[in-house]
Write a protein that holds these residues in place. Structure first.
Motif, mmCIF file in Angstrom:
data_model
loop_
_atom_site.group_PDB
_atom_site.id
_atom_site.type_symbol
_atom_site.label_atom_id
_atom_site.label_comp_id
_atom_site.label_asym_id
_atom_site.label_seq_id
_atom_site.Cartn_x
_atom_site.Cartn_y
_atom_site.Cartn_z
ATOM 1 N N TRP A 343 0.427 -1.335 0.029
ATOM 2 C CA TRP A 343 0.460 0.349 -0.158
ATOM 3 C C TRP A 343 0.806 1.654 -0.001
ATOM 4 C CZ3 TRP A 343 -5.064 -0.899 -0.843
ATOM 5 C CH2 TRP A 343 -5.393 -2.201 -1.157
ATOM 6 N N PHE A 344 1.651 1.264 0.560
ATOM 7 C CA PHE A 344 2.608 2.563 0.910
ATOM 8 C C PHE A 344 4.355 2.164 0.591
ATOM 9 C CE2 PHE A 344 -0.540 3.008 3.530
ATOM 10 C CZ PHE A 344 -1.843 3.928 2.956
ATOM 11 N N ASP A 345 4.877 1.536 0.296
ATOM 12 C CA ASP A 345 6.488 0.740 0.439
ATOM 13 C C ASP A 345 6.261 0.611 -0.774
ATOM 14 O OD1 ASP A 345 6.746 2.151 3.251
ATOM 15 O OD2 ASP A 345 6.807 0.435 4.139
ATOM 16 N N ALA A 346 7.301 0.475 -1.555
ATOM 17 C CA ALA A 346 7.519 -0.468 -2.919
ATOM 18 C C ALA A 346 8.654 -1.299 -2.333
ATOM 19 C CB ALA A 346 8.529 0.575 -3.154
ATOM 20 N N ALA A 347 7.982 -2.382 -3.253
ATOM 21 C CA ALA A 347 8.764 -3.425 -3.052
ATOM 22 C C ALA A 347 10.167 -3.621 -3.817
ATOM 23 C CB ALA A 347 7.513 -4.904 -2.428
ATOM 24 N N GLN A 348 10.609 -5.570 -4.198
ATOM 25 C CA GLN A 348 11.400 -5.227 -5.281
ATOM 26 C C GLN A 348 10.706 -5.187 -6.962
ATOM 27 O OE1 GLN A 348 13.778 -8.820 -4.918
ATOM 28 N NE2 GLN A 348 15.496 -7.796 -6.467
ATOM 29 N N PHE A 349 10.049 -5.736 -6.206
ATOM 30 C CA PHE A 349 9.129 -5.985 -8.104
ATOM 31 C C PHE A 349 7.897 -4.443 -7.910
ATOM 32 C CE2 PHE A 349 11.724 -9.965 -7.477
ATOM 33 C CZ PHE A 349 12.471 -9.499 -8.863
ATOM 34 N N TYR A 350 7.213 -4.152 -6.708
ATOM 35 C CA TYR A 350 5.925 -3.788 -7.282
ATOM 36 C C TYR A 350 6.396 -2.067 -6.517
ATOM 37 C CZ TYR A 350 4.108 -8.263 -8.129
ATOM 38 O OH TYR A 350 3.921 -8.955 -8.595
ATOM 39 N N VAL A 351 5.794 -1.703 -7.554
ATOM 40 C CA VAL A 351 5.374 0.033 -7.151
ATOM 41 C C VAL A 351 4.471 0.182 -5.796
ATOM 42 C CG1 VAL A 351 6.297 1.067 -9.162
ATOM 43 C CG2 VAL A 351 3.540 0.855 -8.462
ATOM 44 N N PRO A 352 4.332 1.420 -5.068
ATOM 45 C CA PRO A 352 3.518 1.144 -3.650
ATOM 46 C C PRO A 352 2.202 1.358 -4.635
ATOM 47 C CG PRO A 352 4.598 2.938 -3.868
ATOM 48 C CD PRO A 352 5.525 1.819 -4.717
ATOM 49 N N GLU A 353 0.703 0.807 -3.576
ATOM 50 C CA GLU A 353 -0.592 1.697 -4.212
ATOM 51 C C GLU A 353 -0.405 3.175 -4.531
ATOM 52 O OE1 GLU A 353 -2.099 -1.281 -6.074
ATOM 53 O OE2 GLU A 353 -0.445 -2.261 -4.965
ATOM 54 N N PHE A 354 -0.058 3.963 -3.320
ATOM 55 C CA PHE A 354 -0.216 4.988 -3.304
ATOM 56 C C PHE A 354 1.129 5.915 -3.862
ATOM 57 C CE2 PHE A 354 -3.625 3.386 -0.855
ATOM 58 C CZ PHE A 354 -4.444 3.866 -1.543
ATOM 59 N N ARG A 355 1.118 6.947 -5.366
ATOM 60 C CA ARG A 355 2.028 7.585 -4.695
ATOM 61 C C ARG A 355 2.093 8.841 -5.232
ATOM 62 N NH1 ARG A 355 5.607 4.498 -10.051
ATOM 63 N NH2 ARG A 355 7.496 4.962 -8.376
ATOM 64 N N LEU A 356 2.747 9.250 -5.297
ATOM 65 C CA LEU A 356 2.651 11.273 -5.325
ATOM 66 C C LEU A 356 3.242 11.482 -6.658
ATOM 67 C CD1 LEU A 356 4.931 12.095 -2.317
ATOM 68 C CD2 LEU A 356 3.094 11.819 -2.244
ATOM 69 N N LEU A 357 3.259 10.687 -7.131
ATOM 70 C CA LEU A 357 3.449 11.065 -9.008
ATOM 71 C C LEU A 357 2.260 10.787 -9.721
ATOM 72 C CD1 LEU A 357 6.519 8.340 -10.017
ATOM 73 C CD2 LEU A 357 6.884 11.644 -9.277
#
Length: 560
Positions: A343-357
């Motif tokens: 949901w908030f932290d990026a994993a190695q292969f996945y972007v977080p579910e909420f991004r400031l971009l």
């Protein structure tokens, strides 16, 4: 005598309202036609032997008399308005003396609701669909879906305001008005010219995106043909997955989350030699040579006086979008879903579910849902005018579902691991190798569609700019050629130095959306409500919030 009869009775060069359109062959003014007014009791039936009445013949002679006077340079001698019949009173007059009423073309051109809905869907479905998966990735999967739904509803409401804006003006006849006319009514020349400028931003921005994409598609199409003819295997030169449904990461060294090493590109060739390959790459470069090759093809097409020939190929747009949907479905079924929710932290292969971009997605969606500058024209052809709001809502629903379908499936099916979700490109077709046959067909379809649509966009730019400045859609070949040089040069420069369609779309979308989606519709609606004594504080606050959203959407693009 027959030659004299074949000439128009009245010239538009010096007549009343059409004076500003002199020399324009595209004018829709009814005065340049051969008008002939006959009272209903004097209209003949289909029998060609019947004659028109004496009263009708006298009126016809009077029009002939005025047509002789219009040859003078004195505009005072132009036919007065009361002599010119209304459009619904125009009849065809033959030299034999018979008169036949022209069929009601406006009524005949009316479309049922289903045709109107799909016309809006087809018009709105543009190049933005290729950037929706990238936009969802930039915002995060969950936030991206929320923003897509929210932006679609917001754009629908603003489009509804634009659609009903002419009807809110009761003091004038607004039956043939477009939104720039409404802006001129409320804001004077500033409203008219500013709406024109922002409309040009959306059109020229779309033409720049088209040039970048056509360069991309032409390059990959040529690469596919060359590799097939020379038995060149590119599988070892691209960082990506293995298997029949191969997915690649074009720029793996720039992606976060791993793989910081530079990928060594090497050709595994079964036939051709390295010198032939390097020579081909020298003359067939996506950014250096392909954008210049397109000038030879497209610059002459832009100079055509009429764009009616290219309008016949608009069906290619529907075919391309349908094929894209089929392609996405097949790829998703074969690749399967690759999803993990962080949901908030990026994993190695996945972007977080909420991004400031996320503003990058809002900029793309502003252009993806943009149809506000032509919605009044599209809805005029709807047979059931009382159902315009319903049909507009259904069309937006279909567009939103199409964007959701493509964006969600591409993001979910992107093979992660072994690739990173950040590898999703602004043009999701770039995530498939040039050797992919299905993607090759999609690129070929889109290439031909854009080659036919590009001159149409150029024609719209020409008509609006030249019509406003010179009062003529085609003042001269040199005027048109100079304008086309500027448009083509902007496309070539962007394709060479900044071929990122996602950024081009979001900047142009946020810029044109600021005026034509948020500011002008909200101001027009508030002024109209105030004039009718219906403006409440709640409505004023909400529409002021819309204006602030438009400003924030544009400003945020410069910080992403």
């Amino acid at each position: 005598m027959m030659e004299e009869d074949s000439r128009p009775l009245l010239s538009s060069g010096y007549t009343g309202e059409s004076y500003s359109h002199r020399g324009s062959t595209d004018s829709l003014d009814f005065k340049p036609k051969r008008p002939f007014h006959v009272e209903p009791r004097n209209i003949v039936d289909d029998d060609p032997q019947e004659r028109v009445s004496a009263e009708a013949a006298i009126l016809n002679s009077r029009l002939h008399y005025y047509s002789r006077l219009t040859g003078s340079s004195d505009r005072v001698l132009s036919p007065p308005n009361h002599v010119i019949p209304q459009p619904e009173e125009i009849y065809i007059y033959s030299p034999l003396g018979t008169a036949f009423k022209i069929a009601d073309s406006e009524h005949a051109s009316k479309n049922p609701s289903i045709i109107t809905i799909f016309a809006i869907w087809n018009t709105m479905m543009g190049t933005s669909i290729l950037s929706i998966p990238w936009g969802i990735k930039q915002a995060g999967f969950t936030l991206g879906i929320i923003i897509l739904v929210f932006t679609g509803l917001l754009m629908l409401y603003c489009c509804y305001i634009v659609l009903k804006s002419p009807k809110q003006i009761t003091c004038k006849n607004t039956s043939d008005w477009e939104f720039p006319d409404v802006c001129r009514h409320y804001f004077g020349k500033f409203g008219q010219w500013s709406s024109l400028v922002f409309s040009m931003v959306s059109l020229i921005g779309a033409m720049v995106v088209y040039w970048v994409l056509m360069s991309n598609f032409l390059y990959n199409t040529g690469q596919f043909i060359y590799n097939y003819a020379h038995n060149v295997n590119m599988s070892d030169s691209e960082f990506g997955t293995n298997g029949s449904d191969r997915v690649i990461c074009p720029y793996p060294d720039t992606k976060p989350g791993g793989n910081d090493s530079t990928i060594t590109l090497c050709l595994s060739s079964g036939g051709g030699n390295s010198s032939d390959s390097s020579s081909f790459e020298h003359y067939w470069s996506k950014s250096n040579t392909i954008p210049l090759y397109l000038i030879i093809l497209l610059l002459p097409l832009l100079c055509f006086r009429s764009a009616s020939f290219f309008a016949r190929f608009t069906f290619l747009g529907t075919i391309s979008v349908v094929y894209l949907i089929v392609l996405v479905t097949i790829k998703a079924v074969r690749l399967g879903f690759h999803l993990e929710f962080h949901w908030f932290d990026a994993a190695q292969f996945y972007v977080p579910e909420f991004r400031l971009l996320f503003p990058q997605l809002t900029g793309v969606l502003t252009l993806a849902f943009f149809i506000h500058n032509c919605i009044i024209t599209l809805m005029k052809s709807n047979k059931n005018q009382e159902k315009n709001v319903r049909d507009l809502s259904v069309a937006y629903l279909l567009v939103g579902l199409t964007y959701l379908y493509v964006g969600v499936l591409i993001f979910a099916a992107f093979p992660s691991p072994p690739l990173f979700k950040d590898c999703i490109e602004p043009n999701f077709l770039d995530n498939f190798p040039s050797s992919d046959v299905m993607v090759f067909v999609a690129r070929t379809f889109l290439l031909f569609q854009m080659i036919t649509v590009y001159p149409l966009l150029g024609y719209l730019v020409r008509v609006q700019i030249m019509g406003q400045i010179f009062g003529n859609h085609y003042p001269s070949f040199f005027h048109i050629f100079a304008l086309n040089i500027v448009i083509v040069a902007s496309g070539v420069l962007m394709a060479k130095f900044y071929p990122n369609i996602g950024s081009i779309i979001r900047f142009s979308g946020a810029t044109c959306g600021l005026a034509l989606v948020f500011v002008f519709p909200a101001l027009v609606h508030m002024i109209s409500l105030k004039q009718h004594g219906k403006l409440s504080w709640l409505s004023a606050c909400f529409h002021s919030f819309l204006i602030l959203l438009g400003i924030a959407n544009l400003v945020a693009q410069f910080f992403m």
